[in-house]
Motif scaffolding. Structure first.
Motif, PDB file in Angstrom:
ATOM      1  N   VAL A 167       0.857  -1.198   0.000  1.00  0.00           N
ATOM      2  CA  VAL A 167       0.000   0.000   0.000  1.00  0.00           C
ATOM      3  C   VAL A 167       0.891   1.245   0.000  1.00  0.00           C
ATOM      4  N   CYS A 168       1.951   1.231   0.833  1.00  0.00           N
ATOM      5  CA  CYS A 168       2.897   2.362   0.892  1.00  0.00           C
ATOM      6  C   CYS A 168       3.557   2.576  -0.464  1.00  0.00           C
ATOM      7  N   ILE A 169       3.997   1.476  -1.109  1.00  0.00           N
ATOM      8  CA  ILE A 169       4.695   1.585  -2.401  1.00  0.00           C
ATOM      9  C   ILE A 169       3.742   2.139  -3.467  1.00  0.00           C
ATOM     10  N   ASP A 170       2.467   1.745  -3.394  1.00  0.00           N
ATOM     11  CA  ASP A 170       1.483   2.227  -4.366  1.00  0.00           C
ATOM     12  C   ASP A 170       1.137   3.691  -4.149  1.00  0.00           C
ATOM     13  N   ARG A 171       0.970   4.085  -2.897  1.00  0.00           N
ATOM     14  CA  ARG A 171       0.332   5.380  -2.636  1.00  0.00           C
ATOM     15  C   ARG A 171       1.280   6.531  -2.313  1.00  0.00           C
ATOM     16  N   GLN A 190      -0.818   9.975  -1.855  1.00  0.00           N
ATOM     17  CA  GLN A 190      -2.128   9.569  -1.319  1.00  0.00           C
ATOM     18  C   GLN A 190      -1.970   9.059   0.105  1.00  0.00           C
ATOM     19  N   SER A 191      -3.063   9.121   0.870  1.00  0.00           N
ATOM     20  CA  SER A 191      -3.039   8.611   2.242  1.00  0.00           C
ATOM     21  C   SER A 191      -2.848   7.098   2.234  1.00  0.00           C
ATOM     22  N   ILE A 192      -2.075   6.593   3.209  1.00  0.00           N
ATOM     23  CA  ILE A 192      -1.867   5.140   3.239  1.00  0.00           C
ATOM     24  C   ILE A 192      -2.930   4.429   4.078  1.00  0.00           C
ATOM     25  N   SER A 193      -3.810   5.204   4.765  1.00  0.00           N
ATOM     26  CA  SER A 193      -4.814   4.553   5.615  1.00  0.00           C
ATOM     27  C   SER A 193      -6.222   4.672   5.016  1.00  0.00           C
ATOM     28  N   ASN A 194      -6.420   5.636   4.154  1.00  0.00           N
ATOM     29  CA  ASN A 194      -7.748   5.922   3.666  1.00  0.00           C
ATOM     30  C   ASN A 194      -7.673   6.319   2.186  1.00  0.00           C
ATOM     31  N   PRO A 195      -8.486   5.835   1.273  1.00  0.00           N
ATOM     32  CA  PRO A 195      -9.537   4.834   1.503  1.00  0.00           C
ATOM     33  C   PRO A 195      -8.952   3.431   1.660  1.00  0.00           C
ATOM     34  N   HIS A 209      -7.767  -0.326 -11.048  1.00  0.00           N
ATOM     35  CA  HIS A 209      -8.367  -0.305 -12.382  1.00  0.00           C
ATOM     36  C   HIS A 209      -9.872  -0.036 -12.319  1.00  0.00           C
ATOM     37  N   CYS A 210     -10.643  -0.890 -11.625  1.00  0.00           N
ATOM     38  CA  CYS A 210     -12.102  -0.725 -11.586  1.00  0.00           C
ATOM     39  C   CYS A 210     -12.559   0.014 -10.333  1.00  0.00           C
ATOM     40  N   GLU A 211     -11.627   0.297  -9.413  1.00  0.00           N
ATOM     41  CA  GLU A 211     -11.899   1.064  -8.193  1.00  0.00           C
ATOM     42  C   GLU A 211     -12.863   0.379  -7.229  1.00  0.00           C
ATOM     43  N   LYS A 212     -13.155  -0.896  -7.471  1.00  0.00           N
ATOM     44  CA  LYS A 212     -14.016  -1.603  -6.524  1.00  0.00           C
ATOM     45  C   LYS A 212     -13.205  -1.936  -5.268  1.00  0.00           C
ATOM     46  N   ARG A 213     -13.827  -1.744  -4.098  1.00  0.00           N
ATOM     47  CA  ARG A 213     -13.164  -2.058  -2.846  1.00  0.00           C
ATOM     48  C   ARG A 213     -12.850  -3.548  -2.786  1.00  0.00           C
ATOM     49  N   ILE A 214     -11.650  -3.877  -2.285  1.00  0.00           N
ATOM     50  CA  ILE A 214     -11.251  -5.286  -2.246  1.00  0.00           C
ATOM     51  C   ILE A 214     -11.758  -5.911  -0.951  1.00  0.00           C
ATOM     52  N   ALA A 215     -12.511  -7.017  -1.081  1.00  0.00           N
ATOM     53  CA  ALA A 215     -13.102  -7.670   0.090  1.00  0.00           C
ATOM     54  C   ALA A 215     -12.001  -8.185   1.010  1.00  0.00           C
ATOM     55  N   SER A 216     -12.315  -8.254   2.316  1.00  0.00           N
ATOM     56  CA  SER A 216     -11.286  -8.656   3.282  1.00  0.00           C
ATOM     57  C   SER A 216     -10.750 -10.062   2.995  1.00  0.00           C
ATOM     58  N   TYR A 217     -11.624 -10.963   2.472  1.00  0.00           N
ATOM     59  CA  TYR A 217     -11.146 -12.323   2.186  1.00  0.00           C
ATOM     60  C   TYR A 217     -10.215 -12.346   0.976  1.00  0.00           C
ATOM     61  N   ASP A 218     -10.151 -11.244   0.229  1.00  0.00           N
ATOM     62  CA  ASP A 218      -9.201 -11.172  -0.890  1.00  0.00           C
ATOM     63  C   ASP A 218      -7.936 -10.398  -0.519  1.00  0.00           C
ATOM     64  N   LEU A 219      -7.769 -10.119   0.781  1.00  0.00           N
ATOM     65  CA  LEU A 219      -6.595  -9.376   1.229  1.00  0.00           C
ATOM     66  C   LEU A 219      -5.648 -10.242   2.054  1.00  0.00           C
TER      67      LEU A 219
END
Ligand SMILES: [Zn+2]
Length: 251
Positions: A21-25, A30-35, A41-51
């Protein structure tokens, strides 16, 4: 390996996920905690089971569940790498303050190195706080050798700064700042070993890329990742390597 070593390695996988997240943002301001994590690409929030570190990437076949866009391989690699680094740090220092401090140093180095690889810059936003943390930790961890660590920071700076003046373009100012951090955390004579390793590793990889025609003679490659890798090796095994070296030299 003990159960604690394994657990610390798993913690490393989770931290690796945060380092991504740090490397991306951070380079994008961009903030590393929010969003919360979203597919870029599609901006859909990633579900916790996919993290779940490493596992989610494998289960999803390296693609977003929603839009099927490729997730960079670096995401998987950094998670795995951080897990491995944490495992090695615990194996080396065990249950100690050193483990915590070296883990923080290594995490900073991973973020700095991968941002340098992707954006060709060592960010002030990372390297200056890193230098401050090191300056605070030197008297705490190495009270009796305080000056040797300080001198290593200055010596590293002097060597790389000189190279950047003699051969403009060979060394960025970012690398010069990064070596100050590395000198402060490795001390003398380890900083000499660190510089030696960074130049050897950098030279080998550059030669290899030239052979494979991935780069040509005019290209320059980021030096930060080699400094970071050499820093990691010296932080963990510098004492052993130097002892071995002395034994070899004295026959
Ligand atoms: Zn997507």
């Amino acid at each position: 390996m003990t159960i604690l070593t394994w657990m610390y390695g798993v913690l490393g996988l989770v931290i690796g996920s945060f380092l991504n997240v740090c490397i991306d943002r951070i380079p994008l301001d961009q903030s590393i905690s929010n969003p919360p994590s979203r597919c870029p690409h599609c901006e859909k929030r990633i579900a916790s089971y996919d993290l779940i570190p490493v596992i989610s990437y494998l289960v999803l076949g390296g693609r977003c569940r929603n839009c099927k866009e490729k997730i960079p391989f670096r995401v998987f690699f950094v998670e795995l790498l951080t897990g491995l680094v944490f495992t090695l740090v615990w194996s080396r220092f065990g249950q100690s303050w050193q483990t915590l401090v070296v883990s923080i140093y290594c995490s900073l180095l991973i973020v700095i190195a991968f941002i340098d690889l992707e954006h060709r810059k060592v960010l002030n936003l990372l390297v200056f706080p890193a230098i401050w943390i090191a300056l605070i930790m030197v008297p705490v961890l190495h009270f009796e050798n305080f000056w040797s660590y300080l001198a290593a920071g200055v010596a590293g700076f002097a060597v790389l700064f000189l190279i950047s003046v003699i051969r403009p373009g060979a060394m960025g100012m970012g690398d010069v700042k990064l070596i100050v951090f590395l000198g402060l955390i490795t001390g003398f004579p380890d900083i000499i070993l660190l510089l030696f390793l960074a130049f050897v590793l950098g030279g080998l990889i550059a030669g290899f890329l030239l052979l494979l025609k991935k780069i040509n003679r005019k290209d320059s490659i980021a030096f930060g990742p080699f400094l970071a890798l050499a820093g990691f090796i010296v932080l963990l095994y510098g004492d052993q390597i130097l002892a071995w070296w002395t034994r070899m030299a004295s026959g």
